[in-house]
Design an enzyme around this catalytic site. Structure first.
Site, mmCIF file in Angstrom:
data_model
loop_
_atom_site.group_PDB
_atom_site.id
_atom_site.type_symbol
_atom_site.label_atom_id
_atom_site.label_comp_id
_atom_site.label_asym_id
_atom_site.label_seq_id
_atom_site.Cartn_x
_atom_site.Cartn_y
_atom_site.Cartn_z
ATOM 1 C CB CYS A 162 36.939 46.433 44.867
ATOM 2 S SG CYS A 162 35.626 45.228 44.580
ATOM 3 C CG HIS A 183 37.750 21.278 40.221
ATOM 4 N ND1 HIS A 183 36.699 20.812 40.972
ATOM 5 C CD2 HIS A 183 38.799 20.458 40.494
ATOM 6 C CE1 HIS A 183 37.090 19.744 41.668
ATOM 7 N NE2 HIS A 183 38.366 19.512 41.402
HETATM 8 C C1 RB5 Z 1 33.360 51.156 46.617
HETATM 9 O O1 RB5 Z 1 32.655 51.891 47.564
HETATM 10 C C2 RB5 Z 1 32.767 49.753 46.500
HETATM 11 O O2 RB5 Z 1 31.541 49.804 45.863
HETATM 12 C C3 RB5 Z 1 33.729 48.843 45.780
HETATM 13 O O3 RB5 Z 1 34.940 48.814 46.476
HETATM 14 C C4 RB5 Z 1 33.326 47.391 45.615
HETATM 15 O O4 RB5 Z 1 32.904 46.838 46.814
HETATM 16 C C5 RB5 Z 1 32.427 47.099 44.496
HETATM 17 O O5 RB5 Z 1 32.128 45.929 44.160
#
Ligand code: RB5
Length: 146
Positions: free
Chosen positions: A65, A98
């Site tokens: 993400c 680990h």
């Molecule tokens: C999305 O804007 C962002 O919050 C997500 O990609 C991530 O970084 C969350 O942990």
């Protein structure tokens, strides 16, 4: 080797690059999305990857993400998952050796694509050492039953 990969809207480009890299290594990749830049919710994809690994449908998982944090947290909520966020190869390698990590996370807004590939290779090339680490990994997983 089968790897499930999942990401949110912040990481579509990085996912494609990592996926191509995995396929070049001869790994079978199951892409759980998302595949568009439309805003979406990372917990959905983290959970999907976690469930694929926990059920045995995939051997390992990769989640991406913006930071790698949210989607790794989501994967870690699935019983049996040991996900870790890595920004460099050393942590990735040691997390396999680990901690027997079974899901790798990274942040598309934190690292570049070349670093993501290096981290992925370090993680895949490392092997769990067992031995003294097994007791601790067992303790880690027992937390899920309390
Ligand atoms: C999305 O804007 C962002 O919050 C997500 O990609 C991530 O970084 C969350 O942990």
């Amino acid at each position: 080797m089968r790897i499930a990969i999942g990401n949110d809207h912040a990481a579509v480009e990085m996912k494609e690059a990592v996926k191509a890299h995995l396929e070049k290594r001869g790994i079978q990749v199951t892409d759980m999305g998302t595949n568009t830049s439309e805003s979406c919710d990372y917990p959905v994809y983290g959970e999907m990857v976690g469930r694929a690994v926990a059920s045995g449908e995939a051997d390992l998982g990769i989640v991406i993400c913006g930071t790698g944090v949210g989607i790794s947290m989501a994967a870690n909520k699935v019983k049996g998952i040991r996900a870790c966020v890595c920004s460099e190869p050393c942590t990735a390698r040691l997390s396999r050796m680990h901690n027997d990590s079974n899901v790798l996370g990274f942040g598309a807004r934190i690292i570049g694509i070349e670093m993501a590939k290096m981290i992925t290779d370090a993680w895949l090339d490392a092997e769990y050492e067992g031995g003294r680490h097994q007791r601790r990994v067992d303790q880690l997983m027992e937390i899920e039953n309390r």
